[in-house]
Design a protein around this motif. Structure first.
Motif, PDB file in Angstrom:
ATOM      1  N   CYS A  22     -35.396  -0.587  59.738  1.00 48.14           N
ATOM      2  CA  CYS A  22     -36.162  -1.140  61.657  1.00 48.14           C
ATOM      3  C   CYS A  22     -35.325  -1.580  62.203  1.00 48.14           C
ATOM      4  CB  CYS A  22     -37.463  -2.140  61.320  1.00 48.14           C
ATOM      5  SG  CYS A  22     -38.493  -1.977  60.457  1.00 48.14           S
ATOM      6  N   LEU A  23     -35.242  -1.046  64.157  1.00 50.01           N
ATOM      7  CA  LEU A  23     -34.626  -1.731  64.644  1.00 50.01           C
ATOM      8  C   LEU A  23     -34.203  -3.152  65.027  1.00 50.01           C
ATOM      9  CD1 LEU A  23     -34.427   0.746  67.441  1.00 50.01           C
ATOM     10  CD2 LEU A  23     -32.958   0.649  65.831  1.00 50.01           C
ATOM     11  N   THR A  24     -33.543  -4.321  64.976  1.00 49.91           N
ATOM     12  CA  THR A  24     -33.742  -5.476  65.206  1.00 49.91           C
ATOM     13  C   THR A  24     -32.612  -5.815  66.216  1.00 49.91           C
ATOM     14  OG1 THR A  24     -31.375  -5.316  64.210  1.00 49.91           O
ATOM     15  CG2 THR A  24     -34.076  -5.835  62.451  1.00 49.91           C
ATOM     16  N   CYS A  25     -33.342  -6.120  67.255  1.00 47.75           N
ATOM     17  CA  CYS A  25     -32.464  -7.055  68.271  1.00 47.75           C
ATOM     18  C   CYS A  25     -33.277  -7.876  69.562  1.00 47.75           C
ATOM     19  CB  CYS A  25     -32.141  -5.732  69.340  1.00 47.75           C
ATOM     20  SG  CYS A  25     -33.257  -4.040  70.084  1.00 47.75           S
ATOM     21  N   THR A  26     -32.934  -7.825  70.545  1.00 38.23           N
ATOM     22  CA  THR A  26     -33.721  -9.362  71.466  1.00 38.23           C
ATOM     23  C   THR A  26     -33.316  -8.105  73.456  1.00 38.23           C
ATOM     24  OG1 THR A  26     -31.971 -10.727  71.429  1.00 38.23           O
ATOM     25  CG2 THR A  26     -34.087 -10.695  69.763  1.00 38.23           C
ATOM     26  N   ASP A  27     -32.896  -7.195  72.917  1.00 34.94           N
ATOM     27  CA  ASP A  27     -32.514  -6.583  74.339  1.00 34.94           C
ATOM     28  C   ASP A  27     -33.313  -5.401  74.731  1.00 34.94           C
ATOM     29  OD1 ASP A  27     -30.434  -4.259  73.885  1.00 34.94           O
ATOM     30  OD2 ASP A  27     -30.083  -6.683  72.739  1.00 34.94           O
ATOM     31  N   ALA A  28     -33.766  -4.970  76.186  1.00 39.94           N
ATOM     32  CA  ALA A  28     -34.216  -3.807  75.939  1.00 39.94           C
ATOM     33  C   ALA A  28     -33.162  -2.594  76.286  1.00 39.94           C
ATOM     34  CB  ALA A  28     -34.808  -3.522  77.855  1.00 39.94           C
ATOM     35  N   THR A  29     -32.641  -2.578  75.959  1.00 33.87           N
ATOM     36  CA  THR A  29     -31.267  -1.741  75.479  1.00 33.87           C
ATOM     37  C   THR A  29     -31.311  -1.412  73.718  1.00 33.87           C
ATOM     38  OG1 THR A  29     -29.056  -2.682  75.434  1.00 33.87           O
ATOM     39  CG2 THR A  29     -29.695  -1.239  77.654  1.00 33.87           C
ATOM     40  N   CYS A  30     -30.972  -2.230  72.801  1.00 35.30           N
ATOM     41  CA  CYS A  30     -31.391  -2.172  71.895  1.00 35.30           C
ATOM     42  C   CYS A  30     -30.462  -0.754  71.277  1.00 35.30           C
ATOM     43  CB  CYS A  30     -32.835  -2.058  71.560  1.00 35.30           C
ATOM     44  SG  CYS A  30     -32.874  -2.441  69.853  1.00 35.30           S
ATOM     45  N   THR A  31     -29.247  -1.440  70.888  1.00 34.11           N
ATOM     46  CA  THR A  31     -28.067  -0.019  70.707  1.00 34.11           C
ATOM     47  C   THR A  31     -28.136  -0.722  69.464  1.00 34.11           C
ATOM     48  OG1 THR A  31     -25.980  -1.939  71.594  1.00 34.11           O
ATOM     49  CG2 THR A  31     -27.038   0.516  72.980  1.00 34.11           C
ATOM     50  N   ASN A  32     -29.017  -1.657  68.933  1.00 36.60           N
ATOM     51  CA  ASN A  32     -28.436  -1.096  67.794  1.00 36.60           C
ATOM     52  C   ASN A  32     -28.215  -0.516  66.396  1.00 36.60           C
ATOM     53  OD1 ASN A  32     -27.116  -4.656  68.374  1.00 36.60           O
ATOM     54  ND2 ASN A  32     -28.776  -5.556  68.021  1.00 36.60           N
ATOM     55  N   PRO A  33     -27.770  -0.754  65.172  1.00 33.94           N
ATOM     56  CA  PRO A  33     -28.589   0.384  64.559  1.00 33.94           C
ATOM     57  C   PRO A  33     -29.440   0.170  63.896  1.00 33.94           C
ATOM     58  CG  PRO A  33     -26.323  -0.085  63.995  1.00 33.94           C
ATOM     59  CD  PRO A  33     -26.086  -0.656  65.178  1.00 33.94           C
ATOM     60  N   PRO A  34     -30.194   0.824  63.159  1.00 37.51           N
ATOM     61  CA  PRO A  34     -31.638   0.021  62.047  1.00 37.51           C
ATOM     62  C   PRO A  34     -31.165  -0.531  60.856  1.00 37.51           C
ATOM     63  CG  PRO A  34     -31.432   1.972  62.608  1.00 37.51           C
ATOM     64  CD  PRO A  34     -30.627   1.899  63.378  1.00 37.51           C
ATOM     65  N   VAL A  35     -31.470  -1.292  60.611  1.00 30.88           N
ATOM     66  CA  VAL A  35     -31.518  -2.255  59.410  1.00 30.88           C
ATOM     67  C   VAL A  35     -32.456  -2.204  58.044  1.00 30.88           C
ATOM     68  CG1 VAL A  35     -29.598  -4.003  60.700  1.00 30.88           C
ATOM     69  CG2 VAL A  35     -32.092  -4.802  59.617  1.00 30.88           C
ATOM     70  N   THR A  36     -31.739  -2.849  56.982  1.00 29.52           N
ATOM     71  CA  THR A  36     -32.685  -2.546  56.007  1.00 29.52           C
ATOM     72  C   THR A  36     -33.479  -3.309  55.532  1.00 29.52           C
ATOM     73  OG1 THR A  36     -31.519  -0.663  54.977  1.00 29.52           O
ATOM     74  CG2 THR A  36     -32.837  -1.789  53.129  1.00 29.52           C
ATOM     75  N   CYS A  37     -35.189  -3.153  56.084  1.00 32.86           N
ATOM     76  CA  CYS A  37     -35.857  -4.289  55.836  1.00 32.86           C
ATOM     77  C   CYS A  37     -35.544  -5.141  54.345  1.00 32.86           C
ATOM     78  CB  CYS A  37     -36.890  -4.109  56.040  1.00 32.86           C
ATOM     79  SG  CYS A  37     -36.898  -4.054  58.325  1.00 32.86           S
ATOM     80  N   PRO A  38     -35.615  -6.691  54.201  1.00 34.50           N
ATOM     81  CA  PRO A  38     -35.756  -7.702  52.865  1.00 34.50           C
ATOM     82  C   PRO A  38     -37.344  -7.083  52.558  1.00 34.50           C
ATOM     83  CG  PRO A  38     -36.755  -8.668  55.153  1.00 34.50           C
ATOM     84  CD  PRO A  38     -36.001  -7.809  55.368  1.00 34.50           C
ATOM     85  N   SER A  39     -37.427  -7.099  51.703  1.00 36.28           N
ATOM     86  CA  SER A  39     -38.701  -6.428  50.617  1.00 36.28           C
ATOM     87  C   SER A  39     -40.260  -7.366  50.719  1.00 36.28           C
ATOM     88  CB  SER A  39     -38.635  -7.297  48.815  1.00 36.28           C
ATOM     89  OG  SER A  39     -38.150  -8.077  49.078  1.00 36.28           O
ATOM     90  N   ASN A  40     -39.832  -8.585  51.336  1.00 37.04           N
ATOM     91  CA  ASN A  40     -41.499  -9.025  51.876  1.00 37.04           C
ATOM     92  C   ASN A  40     -42.009  -8.705  53.722  1.00 37.04           C
ATOM     93  OD1 ASN A  40     -39.007 -10.396  52.856  1.00 37.04           O
ATOM     94  ND2 ASN A  40     -40.054 -12.435  53.053  1.00 37.04           N
ATOM     95  N   SER A  41     -40.831  -7.618  53.766  1.00 35.67           N
ATOM     96  CA  SER A  41     -40.944  -7.010  55.392  1.00 35.67           C
ATOM     97  C   SER A  41     -41.012  -5.781  54.934  1.00 35.67           C
ATOM     98  CB  SER A  41     -39.759  -7.012  56.630  1.00 35.67           C
ATOM     99  OG  SER A  41     -39.328  -8.829  56.389  1.00 35.67           O
ATOM    100  N   SER A  42     -42.150  -6.063  55.093  1.00 38.02           N
ATOM    101  CA  SER A  42     -43.382  -4.662  55.371  1.00 38.02           C
ATOM    102  C   SER A  42     -43.449  -3.062  56.808  1.00 38.02           C
ATOM    103  CB  SER A  42     -44.649  -4.487  54.096  1.00 38.02           C
ATOM    104  OG  SER A  42     -45.255  -5.323  55.349  1.00 38.02           O
ATOM    105  N   VAL A  43     -43.018  -4.129  57.829  1.00 35.18           N
ATOM    106  CA  VAL A  43     -43.826  -3.881  59.284  1.00 35.18           C
ATOM    107  C   VAL A  43     -42.176  -3.248  60.014  1.00 35.18           C
ATOM    108  CG1 VAL A  43     -45.137  -3.859  60.866  1.00 35.18           C
ATOM    109  CG2 VAL A  43     -46.153  -3.956  58.651  1.00 35.18           C
ATOM    110  N   CYS A  44     -42.744  -2.868  61.255  1.00 35.30           N
ATOM    111  CA  CYS A  44     -41.170  -2.738  61.967  1.00 35.30           C
ATOM    112  C   CYS A  44     -42.046  -3.312  63.494  1.00 35.30           C
ATOM    113  CB  CYS A  44     -40.812  -1.231  62.106  1.00 35.30           C
ATOM    114  SG  CYS A  44     -40.018  -1.121  61.176  1.00 35.30           S
TER     115      CYS A  44
END
Length: 239
Positions: A22-44
């Motif tokens: 999933c993408l992880t950021c706190t801004d509208a542009t969100c240029t960060n690359p996707p990160v691999t979610c932990p096992s307990n996070s099944s949703v973006c």
């Protein structure tokens, strides 16, 4: 030994390949690359929040547990939205289960042409100030407040709030900008709604559908999720 090591590495790579990204950021542009979610996070999740406390929209994109989603998977909707005149809160949320599916920044709801009567403060006894409804706010809500204070709250609301069990969990975080936690914990709510008109006189009363009285808890099924998102943005005032 080499065979065992090779199998372990292959297995680890297979597990990584199956993990959601999933993408992880706190801004509208969100240029960060996707990160691999932990096992307990099944949703973006992609969420845009606007309130009377924070005028500028707050954008958040992250990996979350499915229990943090108030909307069906892969459906964009404003699930909870209210405008009481002196205080408002609205959230647009998308939860999805595909890699990088939370790449879109969700817009803030705009006016929908409906109007309701609202209050200029939490102690306003008249509550006849017209207010514009936005997004899915399709009802005029009327809340009788009892307990530590006796007052009335009016305004626009999404139909999902026309339920006493939901409103008693939803209102405490909204009111925390103007009332102390001790006062809020001693409040009870009775709610009713009617359809907000797009033309004609502004509604100031509501029929008895969806009514009920309950003491507002400090936390609850809805408020636990909402407070985690809102409270960092809110400034507490003492009543």
């Amino acid at each position: 030994m080499k065979l065992i090591l090779t199998l372990c590495i292959t297995w680890a790579l297979l597990l990584t390949g199956e993990s959601l990204q999933c993408l992880t950021c706190t801004d509208a542009t969100c240029t960060n690359p996707p990160v691999t979610c932990p096992s307990n996070s099944s949703v973006c999740q992609s969420s845009t929040i606007q309130s009377s406390i924070v005028k500028d929209p707050s954008v958040s994109k992250s990996c979350v547990e499915a229990s943090n989603c108030m909307t069906p998977l892969n459906v964009t909707t404003t699930q909870l939205s209210v405008n009481l005149g002196f205080a408002n809160f609205r959230q647009t949320q998308l939860c999805c289960d595909q890699d990088s599916c939370n790449n879109q920044t969700l817009p803030v709801p705009s006016s929908n042409g409906r109007k309701c009567s609202s209050c200029i403060s939490v102690l306003d006894k008249v509550c006849n100030t017209p207010v514009d409804c936005v997004g899915v706010e399709d009802n005029c809500i009327h809340v009788n407040v009892t307990g530590a204070i006796n007052t009335v709250l009016k305004g626009c609301a999404s139909s999902s709030l026309c339920n006493v069990s939901v409103i008693t969990s939803f209102l405490p975080p909204v009111l925390s900008s103007v009332l102390s936690s001790d006062v809020i914990s001693a409040l009870g709510f009775n709610v009713s709604c009617n359809t907000a008109p797009s033309t004609g006189p502004v509604n100031s009363t509501a029929p008895s559908t969806g009514q009920g009285t309950n003491t507002a808890p400090s936390t609850g099924p809805v408020s636990v999720v909402l407070m985690a998102m809102w409270l960092p943005m809110m400034v507490k005032l003492t009543f």
